[in-house]
Scaffold this motif. Structure first.
Motif, PDB file in Angstrom:
ATOM      1  N   THR A 302       0.838  -1.211   0.000  1.00 33.71           N
ATOM      2  CA  THR A 302       0.000   0.000   0.000  1.00 33.71           C
ATOM      3  C   THR A 302       0.867   1.254   0.000  1.00 33.71           C
ATOM      4  O   THR A 302       0.542   2.228  -0.684  1.00 33.71           O
ATOM      5  N   ILE A 303       1.969   1.216   0.748  1.00 30.71           N
ATOM      6  CA  ILE A 303       2.821   2.409   0.797  1.00 30.71           C
ATOM      7  C   ILE A 303       3.474   2.625  -0.573  1.00 30.71           C
ATOM      8  O   ILE A 303       3.589   3.758  -1.053  1.00 30.71           O
ATOM      9  N   ALA A 304       3.875   1.503  -1.202  1.00 37.72           N
ATOM     10  CA  ALA A 304       4.564   1.619  -2.488  1.00 37.72           C
ATOM     11  C   ALA A 304       3.675   2.299  -3.523  1.00 37.72           C
ATOM     12  O   ALA A 304       4.167   2.943  -4.453  1.00 37.72           O
ATOM     13  N   ILE A 305       2.347   2.177  -3.378  1.00 35.12           N
ATOM     14  CA  ILE A 305       1.449   2.826  -4.341  1.00 35.12           C
ATOM     15  C   ILE A 305       1.465   4.339  -4.150  1.00 35.12           C
ATOM     16  O   ILE A 305       1.234   5.088  -5.095  1.00 35.12           O
ATOM     17  N   ALA A 306       1.753   4.779  -2.921  1.00 31.24           N
ATOM     18  CA  ALA A 306       1.578   6.196  -2.622  1.00 31.24           C
ATOM     19  C   ALA A 306       2.858   7.023  -2.703  1.00 31.24           C
ATOM     20  O   ALA A 306       2.797   8.200  -3.051  1.00 31.24           O
ATOM     21  N   VAL A 307       4.050   6.433  -2.382  1.00 32.93           N
ATOM     22  CA  VAL A 307       5.235   7.290  -2.304  1.00 32.93           C
ATOM     23  C   VAL A 307       5.682   7.740  -3.685  1.00 32.93           C
ATOM     24  O   VAL A 307       5.379   7.101  -4.700  1.00 32.93           O
ATOM     25  N   PRO A 582      -8.248  10.129   3.359  1.00 35.26           N
ATOM     26  CA  PRO A 582      -7.648   9.611   4.599  1.00 35.26           C
ATOM     27  C   PRO A 582      -6.711   8.442   4.334  1.00 35.26           C
ATOM     28  O   PRO A 582      -5.611   8.371   4.895  1.00 35.26           O
ATOM     29  N   LEU A 583      -7.168   7.558   3.405  1.00 34.52           N
ATOM     30  CA  LEU A 583      -6.351   6.393   3.094  1.00 34.52           C
ATOM     31  C   LEU A 583      -5.025   6.834   2.453  1.00 34.52           C
ATOM     32  O   LEU A 583      -3.953   6.343   2.791  1.00 34.52           O
ATOM     33  N   HIS A 584      -5.132   7.778   1.548  1.00 38.14           N
ATOM     34  CA  HIS A 584      -3.930   8.257   0.875  1.00 38.14           C
ATOM     35  C   HIS A 584      -2.946   8.873   1.879  1.00 38.14           C
ATOM     36  O   HIS A 584      -1.742   8.640   1.824  1.00 38.14           O
ATOM     37  N   THR A 585      -3.526   9.666   2.800  1.00 32.71           N
ATOM     38  CA  THR A 585      -2.660  10.261   3.820  1.00 32.71           C
ATOM     39  C   THR A 585      -1.961   9.177   4.622  1.00 32.71           C
ATOM     40  O   THR A 585      -0.763   9.268   4.921  1.00 32.71           O
ATOM     41  N   LEU A 586      -2.712   8.145   4.959  1.00 27.84           N
ATOM     42  CA  LEU A 586      -2.137   7.043   5.739  1.00 27.84           C
ATOM     43  C   LEU A 586      -0.976   6.405   4.974  1.00 27.84           C
ATOM     44  O   LEU A 586       0.102   6.179   5.528  1.00 27.84           O
ATOM     45  N   PHE A 587      -1.195   6.150   3.682  1.00 30.67           N
ATOM     46  CA  PHE A 587      -0.167   5.464   2.903  1.00 30.67           C
ATOM     47  C   PHE A 587       1.040   6.371   2.690  1.00 30.67           C
ATOM     48  O   PHE A 587       2.183   5.943   2.814  1.00 30.67           O
ATOM     49  N   VAL A 588       0.782   7.628   2.336  1.00 31.20           N
ATOM     50  CA  VAL A 588       1.888   8.537   2.058  1.00 31.20           C
ATOM     51  C   VAL A 588       2.753   8.714   3.300  1.00 31.20           C
ATOM     52  O   VAL A 588       3.971   8.829   3.222  1.00 31.20           O
ATOM     53  N   ASN A 589       2.086   8.694   4.437  1.00 32.67           N
ATOM     54  CA  ASN A 589       2.856   8.815   5.676  1.00 32.67           C
ATOM     55  C   ASN A 589       3.337   7.471   6.202  1.00 32.67           C
ATOM     56  O   ASN A 589       3.674   7.340   7.369  1.00 32.67           O
ATOM     57  N   LYS A 590       3.341   6.494   5.326  1.00 33.44           N
ATOM     58  CA  LYS A 590       3.911   5.170   5.628  1.00 33.44           C
ATOM     59  C   LYS A 590       3.271   4.530   6.857  1.00 33.44           C
ATOM     60  O   LYS A 590       3.957   3.971   7.703  1.00 33.44           O
ATOM     61  N   TRP A 591       1.951   4.688   6.940  1.00 31.71           N
ATOM     62  CA  TRP A 591       1.186   4.110   8.056  1.00 31.71           C
ATOM     63  C   TRP A 591       1.653   4.665   9.386  1.00 31.71           C
ATOM     64  O   TRP A 591       1.434   4.060  10.434  1.00 31.71           O
ATOM     65  N   TYR A 592       2.341   5.747   9.369  1.00 32.11           N
ATOM     66  CA  TYR A 592       2.800   6.424  10.600  1.00 32.11           C
ATOM     67  C   TYR A 592       3.683   5.545  11.483  1.00 32.11           C
ATOM     68  O   TYR A 592       3.717   5.700  12.690  1.00 32.11           O
TER      69      TYR A 592
END
Lengths: 670, 518
Positions: A302-307, A582-592
């Motif tokens: 999921t993170i790889a889709i967003a960064v 919200p989901l995008h924010t979560l992914f871009v921030n690497k699930w925090y």
């Protein structure tokens, strides 16, 4: 010494010899001499590894596990510390992958690093890394394993922080080292738990003793295995000890390719496979491994889709793929996990090399937002990237298809709650297709960026002022940064050869193991896993057919979705991002995860540190311990020196006192 | 049978068994005669070369005798692996000393021949001492070893501190010898025999073990041996003598004399007095603890490298004593191993000191090492490795050595002594690392331009002569090949033995088995 042992030792020692030679004479060699020397040492090591393979396969199956002891280090009171190598199909498989891929990456680096001020240092480090990794996989007992494990961590630190004037690089190196040391502690403690019961450090002996000593599910063994898993998770960047891997992309791209994709990060997979007799006796620990692997593969995808950082996309993809491997070896699909380790080494090293070529064309810039349209300017790199991408997405007949699907087939076959892992695996595969081709489409398709246009006109873009891509800080290339010049695969034969070879392997690597048709890996690894209950399983034809078709469809579907979103109709990307904000924010921030670790570990520790610095240390440590102890020592020192007057009469006095005291003692004891 | 009753029959002499000793003695005579030659090259080149050849031959003969265990000369001497390994170590130290002395001022002052002949005689004395299994032979060996050293310490007769060193060593050494002789006489008086085997039998047989005469004798012997081994509180001569003596001789005393003293202590206590171990064990243990503390603490404030190593050698003697205290085979092996390792580590350090004394006008002050990490990497690495090994860093021979000593102490129920060793090692880092810091972290001095106009002040407040230790020939790095060679070879050995200790361990295992301990 049999020729088998000799070849194994040669494989191990050639990179060490290369490291020493490069460090000592590298500076005096003309031009790119240090690079060729280091590559030559590695090529020799690979040749020795092949010789080991040939000798090993020439033996009977029950003679394929050989312990080569060089000497005893300490062999007393219950400790049997020897410098021993275990040469068996598993370790030979690993040395082939490690030395083979390393040779190609060294070859690539000869050109890629050519204008770097630290050229010689780079190759010395790189050779040292390969030596450490080979020591890790060839280790015949826990002690050598721990040494190799720690060496690998140190080499990784040196290479991540290779551009040591970059603050981002040094802090990334420190982060990686700290998390790796956490893993080292886990490994050492786990070893202790096991050693305490089996009474030997030797692998084969301890596995044998473990079968007699431990009941299945024994508490100490489970604890030991979970501690071993901590070591494996830290090295292999599994949740939640994964945060160092994306940051490690601060290192030069060949380092990312070699260490943080193909070899070091797979050490955890190797460890679990090596310790399989213990994990089979501790099923709880094995399940922990499988679940963590599964979580990692989903989260990382999921993170790889967003960064938007090119290398970080590949880094998260690496995490995700290692998640598959960890899940596989923890769930008993040993050969499948190792098979995926091998194919992954091929295509992921290839992807990083291609990414390095693109980054060089962008003069160090890694941001996907600033890339685009390189298809025409860099056809060779584009081709390699697509081959790597197809293999990664699991499109038949590329290598990743066979290895990934075999993992999922074997996990699905175990039934029970493993079905959850099975489904998650396919969900991950779908996302793999999306993020891989998102990266490829955004880099190579669309309107060519100025850098790409410049390249099409035959001129390679060089930045006027060199800046840190992460922070934009201006950097001085004279003190050890990538030089003013950049090198792309299109213009450098050695880079082309290395990438071409890996591309070929990424395409055809899968034919080594096709369900119901070819079982090269299975058969080869058989002696290592002969005692395993989970190793020999027959899969139903229906499951195989269903799995292969599903795997192909999922992979292609992922690519299709990526095509739809990022090429056909780029507007969709924006819409989706807004809808699922919200989901995008979560992914871009690497699930925090970084923030979570910061809040849970770093801040409390820092607060405690500050508190103890202010109170505890000032009063107790500085005042009493340091002040007291060093005061005592200092006073003692001056007392001793005061007694040392240089006058013989005082010495005579002290002697008499000494003799009298001694005589008095003896007379009293009589 | 009838004839023997009337005439004294000379004891049977096993010439082959004595051959290493004979080789060294013959070498000493030849060297002395050759030193009378008029030819300068014969004196300056042939004499040292011949000395090296002599020692090499002695090593070869010792290796050839390996595995034999026989009594020589009616039981006065004992040929076994312990004798042989120590003989080899003395010869190695001797060769290194010859190399360190090669261009030194000391042999020139003594006309070369005398210098090397005295060195060889001293080595012969050491061989006698460690082979002795008779109280008389012990004393003969002790004197044969000491007297040449008194002269050698004063070899630089134009330098006051060298003379002072020789004189101090003579006075204190004589006190030590007298004490030993007194002690040995008491032991003879209590047991009625000078033979180690007989003494052990007497002790095993009756209640002599708690005899006052015997115990006084043991106490005096311990005190006397403690002089030679520089065990506190009998160590006071060490820093003064080490500092004043010519540096090659200091190196020789630090490694070979200590090895010899421990060799005889091992044989005397672990063979002759083994049944009184419960009496002398605790006493030696206390001495070891005091020595570790005094040595390490005393080294802290030193600015002279030779004084620093002198205190360090005191501390190391304390570690080695721990192996003697336990009176087990493990302890014996650990001690022998440490003696060998200690020799290797120290020779590298002394070679660097000699080299820097010649290169800078700073003598043996710690600042002579400033910045050599950049200018003289070979010397810098040798010194660094040597210091780390002395501190007991892993992957050096010093670590393995300490590991075995600690293990022997714990296995021998002297855990508290093991704690002393560990704490002592911790303190020792403070001064060993200071040397390493000078090498790598201080800016280099301008070679040759710094002229010390004032005497280097001594931490102990003693009067220090200008340029202690042969520094008057402070020159450039020309002609230092043999020094760098010695430093590099022994530093390399330190690392190799730290990673591959098993060959030396095997040898030590043989030597440990020679005394028949459990």
């Amino acid at each position: 010494m049999t020729s088998l042992k000799l070849f194994a030792w040669l494989t191990l020692l050639l990179p060490l010899a290369g490291c020493i030679a490069v460090a000592l004479v590298g500076r005096r060699l003309p031009g790119r001499g240090a690079g060729y020397l280091a590559t030559g040492a590695l090529a020799g090591s690979f040749a020795a590894a092949i010789a080991t393979l040939v000798t090993l396969t020439g033996r009977e199956a029950d003679e394929q596990q050989v312990v080569a002891v060089a000497w005893d280090y300490a062999n007393t009171v219950g400790i049997d510390a020897q410098l021993s190598l275990l040469v068996d199909p598993l370790s030979v498989f690993m040395i082939l992958v490690v030395s083979g891929v390393s040779t190609l990456i060294h070859l690539y680096s000869i050109s890629y690093m050519a204008s770097d001020q630290g050229y010689v240092r780079f190759f010395a480090y790189l050779n040292f890394f390969v030596f450490s990794m080979l020591l890790l996989v060839l280790a015949g007992n826990f002690l050598v394993l721990i040494i190799g494990w720690a060496f690998v961590g140190a080499a990784s630190y040196l290479l991540i922080s290779f551009w040591y004037r970059r603050t981002t690089a040094t802090s990334a190196g420190i982060k990686a080292f700290v998390i790796n040391v956490l893993g080292d502690v886990g490994l050492v403690l786990g070893t202790f738990f096991i050693f305490k019961h089996v009474g030997t450090l030797d692998f084969l002996q301890s596995f044998e003793n473990a079968r007699e000593t431990f009941e299945p599910g024994d508490g100490d063994l489970t604890a030991g295995c979970i501690l071993l898993l901590v070591g494996a998770f830290a090295k292999s960047a599994q949740v939640p000890l994964h945060t160092w891997l994306p940051d490690a992309m601060e290192g030069p791209t060949p380092v990312s390719s070699l260490i943080h994709a193909a070899t070091m990060v797979t050490a955890g997979v190797y460890l679990i496979a090596r310790m399989h007799p213990l994990f089979e006796l501790a099923p709880t620990a094995a399940d922990v491994g499988a679940i963590v692997g599964c979580l990692t593969l989903l989260i990382a995808a999921t993170i790889a889709i967003a960064v938007t950082d090119l290398k970080r996309v590949i880094a998260y993809s690496t995490m995700s793929q290692i998640g598959y491997m960890v899940m596989a070896v923890s769930a008993g699909a040993y050969a499948a996990g190792l098979f995926h380790l091998m194919t992954h080494a091929f295509f992921k090293a290839l992807l990083f090399m291609a990414a390095g070529s693109v980054i060089a064309a962008m003069a160090g810039q890694q941001n996907l937002d600033k890339m685009g349209g390189f298809r025409k300017a860099m056809p060779f790199t584009f081709g390699c990237m697509v081959i790597g991408g197809l293999a990664l997405s699991g499109v038949p007949p590329f290598s990743g298809f066979f290895s990934k699907d075999e993992i999922l087939l074997l996990i699905g076959d175990r039934g029970g709650w493993y079905w959850i892992l099975y489904v998650a695996g396919y969900a991950g595969a779908f996302m793999t297709g999306i993020y891989t081709f998102r990266m490829i489409f955004r880099t190579f398709f669309g309107e060519p960026v100025p850098e790409a246009r410049e390249l099409e006109e035959g001129h390679l873009h060089h930045a006027e002022v060199h800046t840190n891509p992460a922070t934009g800080e201006v950097e001085d290339t004279e003190v050890g940064f990538p030089g003013a010049e950049h090198h792309i695969a299109e213009r450098e034969p050695t880079m082309k050869i290395a990438m071409g070879a890996l591309a070929l392997l990424a395409i055809v690597g899968g034919v080594l193991q096709i369900p119901k048709v070819v079982h090269v890996i299975d058969d080869f690894l058989d002696p290592t896993f002969a005692g395993s209950a989970l190793y020999h399983r027959e899969l139903g034809d229906g499951l195989i057919a269903f799995g292969l078709v599903l795997g192909a469809i999922v992979g292609v579907a992922g690519i299709a979705v990526a095509y739809l979103i990022w090429v056909k109709n780029p507007q969709i990307a924006v819409t989706v991002r807004e809808r699922l904000a919200p989901l995008h924010t979560l992914f871009v921030n690497k699930w925090y995860f970084d923030e979570l670790i910061d809040a849970l570990v770093v801040r409390p520790v820092r607060w405690f540190g500050a508190w103890s610095h202010q109170t505890f240390e000032r009063i107790f440590v500085n005042g009493l311990l340091v002040g007291g102890t060093s005061g005592v020592v200092r006073a003692g020192s001056s007392a001793v020196r005061a007694a040392q007057t240089g006058f013989l009469r005082y010495y005579a006095l002290l002697i008499v006192v000494g003799i009298v005291a001694l005589a008095f003692y003896f007379l009293m004891s009589a | 049978m009838i004839a023997t009753a009337e005439t004294i029959e000379a004891p049977h002499v096993d010439w082959a068994g004595l051959s290493p000793l004979i080789a060294v003695f013959l070498g000493a005579i030849v060297v002395l005669l050759l030193g009378l030659s008029r030819s300068r090259s014969a004196r300056e080149t042939a004499v040292p070369l011949l000395s090296i050849a002599t020692l090499a031959i002695a090593i070869g003969l010792s290796v050839g005798r390996w595995g034999e265990r026989t009594d020589l000369i009616a039981g006065a001497l004992r040929l076994d692996e312990l004798t042989l390994i120590l003989t080899i170590l003395f010869c190695v130290a001797g060769i290194a000393t010859v190399l360190l002395s090669w261009r030194h001022v000391a042999p020139r002052e003594l006309a070369h021949g005398e210098y090397y002949a005295l060195l060889l005689s001293s080595i012969a004395g050491m061989i006698v001492l460690v082979a002795a299994q008779n109280l008389v032979a012990v004393f003969v060996g002790l004197e044969l070893l000491s007297i040449p050293l008194y002269v050698l310490c004063a070899a630089e007769m134009r330098r006051a501190s060298s003379l002072e060193s020789g004189l101090k060593y003579l006075v204190i050494g004589s006190v030590g010898s007298a004490t030993v002789l007194y002690g040995l006489a008491f032991i003879y008086g209590a047991t009625g025999s000078t033979d180690f085997g007989r003494i052990a039998e007497v002790l095993a047989g009756g209640d002599v073990a708690s005899d006052v005469l015997l115990l006084t004798g043991v106490a005096l012997t311990i005190a006397g041996m403690a002089f030679k081994a520089s065990v506190a509180p009998f160590h006071q001569w060490t820093p003064d003598v080490y500092e004043g003596a010519p540096t090659p001789i200091t190196a020789f005393m630090a490694v070979a004399t200590k090895a010899a003293a421990f060799g005889v202590v091992l044989r005397l206590f672990d063979v002759a007095l083994i049944d009184a171990a419960l009496d002398w064990g605790p006493a030696l243990a206390v001495l070891a603890a005091i020595t570790i503390v005094v040595g390490n603490v005393g080294a802290l404030g030193q600015s002279s490298l030779k004084r620093l190593l002198a205190y360090s050698s005191v501390a190391q003697a304390g570690y080695m004593l721990a192996g003697v205290v336990v009176a087990t085979r493990l302890g014996l092996q650990a001690t022998i191993f440490y003696i060998a390792v200690y020799l290797v580590m120290n020779l590298a350090a002394f070679a660097v000191i000699v080299a820097r004394e010649r290169e800078t006008p700073l003598g043996d002050d710690i600042s002579s090492l400033n910045g050599i990490g950049a200018t003289r990497p070979a010397l810098a690495w040798s010194m660094t490795i040597s210091m780390l090994a002395l501190a007991g860093f892993p992957a050096t021979a010093g670590f393995i050595g300490k590991f075995y000593l600690i293990e022997a102490a714990v296995a021998g129920a002297y855990t508290w002594l093991a704690v002393f060793i560990v704490v002592g090692s911790m303190i020792s880092l403070a001064y060993y690392l200071k040397v390493i810091a000078a090498i790598w972290m201080q800016p280099a001095e301008d070679d040759g331009t710094v002229v010390a106009t004032e005497p280097v002040p001594l931490a102990d407040g003693g009067e220090t002569p200008l340029l202690a230790g042969g520094a008057e020939e402070a020159t450039s790095a020309r002609g230092q090949g043999e020094l760098v060679g010695v430093a590099v070879v022994f530093a390399a050995l330190t690392v190799i033995l730290g990673i591959v200790p098993s060959p030396l361990l095997d040898v030590v295992r043989d030597a440990g088995a020679a005394l028949g301990l459990l």
